[in-house]
Design a protein around this motif. Structure first.
Motif, PDB file in Angstrom:
ATOM      1  N   ALA A 298     -13.916 -18.771  12.578  1.00 53.87           N
ATOM      2  CA  ALA A 298     -13.478 -18.080  13.795  1.00 53.87           C
ATOM      3  C   ALA A 298     -12.293 -18.800  14.431  1.00 53.87           C
ATOM      4  N   LEU A 299     -12.356 -20.140  14.427  1.00 56.54           N
ATOM      5  CA  LEU A 299     -11.260 -20.913  15.014  1.00 56.54           C
ATOM      6  C   LEU A 299      -9.959 -20.707  14.244  1.00 56.54           C
ATOM      7  N   LEU A 300     -10.023 -20.724  12.916  1.00 56.35           N
ATOM      8  CA  LEU A 300      -8.812 -20.597  12.120  1.00 56.35           C
ATOM      9  C   LEU A 300      -8.172 -19.221  12.273  1.00 56.35           C
ATOM     10  N   VAL A 301      -8.994 -18.183  12.364  1.00 60.67           N
ATOM     11  CA  VAL A 301      -8.449 -16.839  12.585  1.00 60.67           C
ATOM     12  C   VAL A 301      -7.728 -16.788  13.936  1.00 60.67           C
ATOM     13  N   PHE A 302      -8.356 -17.372  14.951  1.00 60.40           N
ATOM     14  CA  PHE A 302      -7.744 -17.408  16.285  1.00 60.40           C
ATOM     15  C   PHE A 302      -6.445 -18.206  16.269  1.00 60.40           C
ATOM     16  N   VAL A 303      -6.466 -19.372  15.608  1.00 62.27           N
ATOM     17  CA  VAL A 303      -5.264 -20.213  15.549  1.00 62.27           C
ATOM     18  C   VAL A 303      -4.146 -19.485  14.807  1.00 62.27           C
ATOM     19  N   GLY A 304      -4.480 -18.864  13.674  1.00 62.20           N
ATOM     20  CA  GLY A 304      -3.469 -18.159  12.906  1.00 62.20           C
ATOM     21  C   GLY A 304      -2.805 -17.048  13.700  1.00 62.20           C
ATOM     22  N   ARG A 305      -3.606 -16.249  14.392  1.00 59.50           N
ATOM     23  CA  ARG A 305      -3.062 -15.148  15.200  1.00 59.50           C
ATOM     24  C   ARG A 305      -2.234 -15.682  16.362  1.00 59.50           C
ATOM     25  N   SER A 306      -2.711 -16.745  16.994  1.00 62.16           N
ATOM     26  CA  SER A 306      -2.008 -17.302  18.154  1.00 62.16           C
ATOM     27  C   SER A 306      -0.670 -17.916  17.762  1.00 62.16           C
ATOM     28  N   VAL A 307      -0.662 -18.700  16.677  1.00 61.67           N
ATOM     29  CA  VAL A 307       0.579 -19.341  16.248  1.00 61.67           C
ATOM     30  C   VAL A 307       1.573 -18.281  15.764  1.00 61.67           C
ATOM     31  N   ALA A 308       1.081 -17.243  15.082  1.00 59.95           N
ATOM     32  CA  ALA A 308       1.972 -16.171  14.639  1.00 59.95           C
ATOM     33  C   ALA A 308       2.600 -15.454  15.831  1.00 59.95           C
ATOM     34  N   ARG A 309       1.898 -15.391  16.941  1.00 57.77           N
ATOM     35  CA  ARG A 309       2.445 -14.754  18.138  1.00 57.77           C
ATOM     36  C   ARG A 309       3.438 -15.675  18.840  1.00 57.77           C
TER      37      ARG A 309
END
Length: 324
Positions: free
Chosen positions: A233-244
């Motif tokens: 869950a953390l990695l999905v959140f980090v990936g989406r946040s950094v991509a934004r």
């Protein structure tokens, strides 16, 4: 400084080959542990059972000795990678620095492996100290693979990473790195528990984990799937946040790849659990773990790149004077 195209292209192929070969050596090391062959050369290092070349070796000795030979070749390749990197890249280039750290971690990888043998943390040894050394070994392996991944990344002309002024991006990526290291250590402990205390059925495995008299390795084993779900869950959140926050094609690709590989890793983990951790699935699980780690490293390299575009904050609406 513009680097010769032909020279960097050859170096790219070589660095990718070194990374693939290192992954193969890592998997063979896991095979040594999973088959209980770690004592195949006794407590002798670097010789095997007191001999440079073992005579009339057993199957366990062949497995362990093969790992030592392939590890020695991996060290030679790491030296060659660093030497070539010094010739291809100018001083201060990120590829040159990454090649240096890849060599350092390759050397420490050998020292940790030697320590495990000399301290007899092999075969069916169930001392808690073995779990500690396994955690150190896994951490060093991740750092080695990460450094080699950065060599490949930098050899393709990517900008260097910077931590200054990165704010939330640096914090998010730092959390993902720490989370992966913790998950990796818990996975190494869980794999050791599977090897030392094999279950005859899924129900038997749960009984082992929940028993009041269970060995510490079994009590720790149950934490790994919990960490795996939470980190996913953390990695999905980090990936989406950094991509934004860093909307570059490299970041988007790295975030998408990270999500896909981690889903595959979770599926492999479930299969490994249901099938009672057969050796083949343990190796697949470990390979996917290394792939997830490489995706995290790529996301860090792309998100922290000097030339990564930054999300521009929305401008505040102009205030309008109220009529008097």
């Amino acid at each position: 400084m513009t680097l010769p195209v032909a020279a960097t292209r050859r170096f790219q192929w070589f660095s990718q080959g070194v990374l693939v070969y290192s992954l193969g050596v890592i998997l063979w090391g896991a095979f040594v542990r999973a088959t209980g062959s770690g004592a195949g050369c006794g407590d002798h290092w670097p010789v095997c059972n007191g001999e440079v070349v073992p005579r009339a070796p057993s199957l366990q000795t062949l497995i362990e000795y093969t790992h030592r030979l392939t590890s020695g070749l991996a060290t030679v390749l790491a030296v060659a990678l660093y030497a070539w990197g010094r010739r291809v890249f100018p001083k201060g280039h990120p590829g040159r620095r990454a090649a240096f750290w890849a060599l350092v971690f390759m050397l420490t990888e050998g020292l940790v492996g030697a320590g495990i043998v000399l301290l007899k943390y092999v075969a069916q040894d169930a001392r808690v100290g073995r779990a500690v050394w396994m955690g150190v070994h896994l951490t060093n392996t991740f750092l080695l693979v990460g450094a080699q991944t950065l060599v490949v990344w930098a050899s393709k002309g990517r900008a260097r990473m910077t931590f200054q002024g990165q704010g939330a991006v640096a914090a998010l990526l730092g959390a993902s790195v720490v989370g992966m290291l913790v998950l990796g250590v818990s996975g190494a402990v869980a794999a050791l528990g599977d090897t030392l205390f094999p279950a005859t059925s899924l129900a038997h495995g749960f009984e082992q984990d929940l028993s009041e008299t269970a060995h510490l390795l079994l009590r720790l084993r149950v934490l790994h799937p919990v960490f795996a779900v939470g980190l996913g869950a953390l990695l999905v959140f980090v990936g989406r946040s950094v991509a934004r926050l860093r909307p570059s094609p490299d970041v988007r690709r790295a975030a998408t790849l990270l999500t896909g590989v981690y889903v595959a890793q979770l599926c492999a983990g479930v299969i490994n659990l249901v099938l009672l951790a057969p050796v083949a699935m343990q190796l697949v699980h470990l390979l996917l773990a290394d792939c997830v780690w490489m995706c995290v490293v790529r996301l860090c390299a792309a998100g922290l790149a000097e030339d990564a575009p930054r999300l521009q904050p929305a401008s505040a609406p102009e205030s309008r004077a109220e009529p008097v």
